[in-house]
Enzyme design. Sequence first.
Site, short mmCIF file in Angstrom:
data_model
loop_
_atom_site.label_atom_id
_atom_site.label_comp_id
_atom_site.label_asym_id
_atom_site.label_seq_id
_atom_site.Cartn_x
_atom_site.Cartn_y
_atom_site.Cartn_z
N CYS A 78 -7.42 3.10 8.57
CA CYS A 78 -7.08 3.77 7.36
C CYS A 78 -7.25 2.92 6.13
CB CYS A 78 -5.31 4.17 7.16
SG CYS A 78 -4.99 4.98 5.78
N GLY B 97 -2.37 -1.07 2.61
CA GLY B 97 -2.50 -2.37 1.95
C GLY B 97 -2.40 -3.67 2.87
N GLY C 122 -1.05 -6.67 2.49
CA GLY C 122 0.16 -7.44 2.50
C GLY C 122 1.06 -7.04 3.64
N SER D 64 10.06 0.46 2.18
CA SER D 64 9.33 -0.53 1.06
C SER D 64 9.67 0.25 -0.27
CB SER D 64 8.04 -0.43 1.08
OG SER D 64 7.07 0.68 1.20
N LEU E 271 6.21 -2.23 14.98
CA LEU E 271 6.78 -2.63 13.60
C LEU E 271 6.06 -1.83 12.52
CD1 LEU E 271 8.85 -3.94 12.03
CD2 LEU E 271 7.41 -5.72 11.78
N HIS F 105 0.61 -4.61 6.21
CA HIS F 105 -0.47 -4.27 7.64
C HIS F 105 -0.58 -5.51 8.31
CE1 HIS F 105 -3.22 -2.28 9.76
NE2 HIS F 105 -4.09 -3.27 9.90
N GLY G 93 0.89 -0.94 0.22
CA GLY G 93 0.08 0.05 -0.10
C GLY G 93 0.91 1.25 0.10
N TYR H 78 4.52 1.01 12.71
CA TYR H 78 4.87 2.54 12.74
C TYR H 78 6.25 2.63 12.68
CZ TYR H 78 0.12 2.93 14.97
OH TYR H 78 -1.24 2.87 15.41
N ASP I 168 4.50 2.88 4.55
CA ASP I 168 5.48 2.71 5.33
C ASP I 168 6.04 4.04 5.67
OD1 ASP I 168 8.23 2.27 6.15
OD2 ASP I 168 8.35 0.22 4.95
#
Length: 527
Positions: A170, A174, A176, A114, A467, A178, A106, A469, A109
């Site tokens: 939110c 994404g 994956g 990412s 992690l 999250h 998404g 955040y 990060d």
Amino acid sequence: MKEVLCILFIVILSVSDAKVTKQNIENFLKCLRCRTSPEYPITEAIYSPHNSTFVSSYVSYTKNKRYLNPNDKNLIAIVAAKHESHVQATVVCAKSNGIQIRIRSGGHDLEGLSYISSLPFVILDMHNLRSITIDVSTKKAWVQAGAILGELYTKIAEASKTLAFPAGVCPTVGAGGHISGGGYGNLIRKYGISVDHVVDAQLVDVNGKILNRASMGEDLFWAIRGGGGASFGVILSWKINLVEVPEILTVFKVNKTLQQGATNVLYKWQIVSSKLPQGLFLRAMPDITNGEKSGDKTIAVKFFAQFLGSAKTLMEIMKKNLPELGLKREDCYEMSWLNTTMFWANYPMGTSTSVLLDRPSDPPGAFYKGKSDYVKKPIPKKGMKKIWKTMLKFNNVWMQWNPYGGVMDQIPANATAFPHRKGNLFKIQYFALWIDANATDANLRLMKKLYHVAEPYVSSNPREAFLNYRDVDVGSNPSGETSVEEAEIYGSKYFLGNLKRLMDVKAKYDPENFFRYEQSIPPVLAM
């Protein structure tokens, strides 16, 4: 023995980090085309800096303007995979040519890890892999990594009025990343976090093979649920259990400024919020707002609530447990679960739920920085006043105080790789946002100051962090190196006592450390 393993580990890194040449890059691109079938051609999924659509593909899922750099010379290409074979090819071809990959679902990060690297790399963008299938009869769903939460919530609501999934608020996040980082949301006190409801997964491993729970084994399946999937492979999809919710839920939002006694109300909130009925999630959000006089600033604490029940029952609970808030019946709104996701995303009442399907494609408009903390005993009023004083030095900063308790006190810390369970009153997210690039250094300094001011009142030894955040201030490695000592610093904060098992799993499934980034888990066998 551990020292020997570390030496071998460093040797392995020196081989895998050989200089990437132009020939490597050409071979990588040729390899991509050779390893995919005519049925699923990869050509249309590859965006190189020479393509006219490269920049638009790059910015679409780059959320933090601090890391917006479409002219990055290290970025070889973006592979916006349209089929599982494209993911497999990218992994195999990148590994064989010594090229790093960054996996983006998404793009939320917080530190851009990412989609940035100081070495030649390719972005493996998952947004096209976004199918969702719901099975109401078994209360289960498969969701691909590139699906956003808004799409998942909409699909669930279309299938059932009384099913939901515990995940974030939110809608453009994404699935994956999250879920692999834990997946914190407003159903946490009743149902725990996202990874507590993952029952299967599909992952592309370091050899390009597609594994499910049965073929990957329980160790790897444990690790990707809260340990961050990007250290172990590429998450293709998750199989999740859905949970029961009433047809009608209740929400409210009430503001209290410092002048209206916000500090006193928030102190009481710290005592009761983790002990409220499990169906009630009551977030407190200190924020900067305009003062009573023109040009003045003050702090307002916004109290957001979601209750799995009626407004009448919620009023009774609040009157008994937090009468200081002064909640009124007209503050409460009864609505469906899908509409509560609109409320949490701050859409105006009456907005069509179709906006949950929107995927913003514009370049990011703001710079931001986030941090996190866990709180195990109430912050004294004098401590809160120090925090308010520091916050007022910002132009735009807010905090989220997210309550724990409920089932989180019942789930063992090692049930999944996500360790932050029993003993927490609440979790803090710090978030600063600014528009002017010239204000970046000042905001980063202020965030460190705010984090320092909070230090006496939060967890310690280690000072825990979440992690999802992402925060490189708690420790990080350069793109091309993985110091075990440095990894143990940030790893102990993110994963606590689960770190050793995570490193052991990493050593078993990715011993040459191909899947690595600035805060990845190193492959070190547990002693």
